[in-house]
Design an enzyme around this catalytic site. Structure first.
Site, mmCIF file in Angstrom:
data_model
loop_
_atom_site.group_PDB
_atom_site.id
_atom_site.type_symbol
_atom_site.label_atom_id
_atom_site.label_comp_id
_atom_site.label_asym_id
_atom_site.label_seq_id
_atom_site.Cartn_x
_atom_site.Cartn_y
_atom_site.Cartn_z
ATOM 1 N N GLN A 52 0.881 -1.344 -0.154
ATOM 2 C CA GLN A 52 0.162 -0.081 0.310
ATOM 3 C C GLN A 52 0.722 1.212 -0.503
ATOM 4 O OE1 GLN A 52 -2.235 -0.611 3.386
ATOM 5 N NE2 GLN A 52 -4.079 -1.477 2.508
ATOM 6 N N THR A 83 -11.818 -5.273 5.448
ATOM 7 C CA THR A 83 -11.346 -3.180 5.592
ATOM 8 C C THR A 83 -11.801 -2.282 4.629
ATOM 9 O OG1 THR A 83 -9.316 -2.838 4.641
ATOM 10 C CG2 THR A 83 -10.263 -4.674 3.476
ATOM 11 N N CYS A 197 -12.210 2.923 9.169
ATOM 12 C CA CYS A 197 -11.371 2.299 8.723
ATOM 13 C C CYS A 197 -12.023 1.580 9.595
ATOM 14 C CB CYS A 197 -9.678 2.726 8.666
ATOM 15 S SG CYS A 197 -8.647 1.493 9.228
#
Length: 232
Positions: A52, A83, A197
């Site tokens: 990422q 996620t 998140c």
């Protein structure tokens, strides 16, 4: 009952929360000793977070596709990606599936609409707050305007997620930071705040901040239970 395919490990702490909420939800619906039928593919988050931050999204797409194929081959009737950030790759995942994909934005938007909220603050990783995959779907498909904190505060939110919450570390000092940032979102006109998140739910709950809280982990899990328990 349908079998839920879970793509987890990002991080395992939030995936464990998904598992708990899904099974509690199914037991509440059906009673007795009834668990949800599920299968989970768990990836190594050390690899994922490194890719990422290096911006290697094509490689990440390949890994998510592999996990999606794995849970479908294991008998999943639909797939849940545990996620928020990796929903950037939802189109790539959907491209290799022959079963439905339950996108995390959609049950969150439904809860916001039910609450009459048209302008909402978003907390999450920098990828989620700054890129268009999340805000764009919320705005374009559901008509809800999304606002995010200023850059320095976005970085602080991001650092707490990766440096603390993904390791299961929950600090009162970090809760206070998030509380101040949510106050700033309220000043921007936000009527609620998305915990965008899946780890943030470890730190912030309803009543901890000055705006109504919309926990994507809980909302996604609830939607998965409802779909799994729906008549064929």
């Amino acid at each position: 009952m349908k079998t839920i395919g879970l793509i987890g490990g990002m991080s395992w702490e939030s995936s464990a929360e998904y598992y708990r909420l899904i099974n509690q939800g199914m037991k509440a619906r059906r009673g007795g000793h009834c668990n949800a039928r599920s299968i989970m593919a768990t990836v190594c988050f050390e690899d994922i977070q490194a890719l990422q931050h290096d911006g290697r999204w094509e490689e990440l797409a390949s890994r998510m596709q592999q996990a999606a194929r794995q849970v479908e081959a294991g008998g999943a009737d639909f797939v849940v990606l545990c996620t928020n950030t990796m929903h950037r790759l939802a189109p790539a995942i959907e491209a290799v599936l022959t079963v439905p994909f339950l996108h995390i934005v959609d049950p969150t938007a439904a809860a916001l609409q039910a609450a009459g909220i048209r302008r909402v603050g978003l907390l999450g990783t920098r990828f989620t707050m700054e890129q268009d995959f999340y805000r764009g779907r919320m705005q374009d498909r559901h008509g809800i305007e999304v606002v995010v904190p200023p850059e320095a505060e976005r970085q602080r939110v991001h650092d707490i997620i990766y440096g603390e919450l993904c390791h299961g570390v929950v600090r009162d000092e970090s809760r206070a930071v998030y509380r101040r940032i949510v106050d700033g979102l309220r000043e921007q006109g936000a009527e609620g705040v998305i915990l965008g998140c899946t780890e943030i739910t470890l730190l912030i709950a309803a009543g901890d901040v000055s705006l109504p809280v919309f926990d994507t982990t809980a909302l996604h899990a609830q939607a998965a239970v409802a779909l799994a328990d729906a008549a064929a």
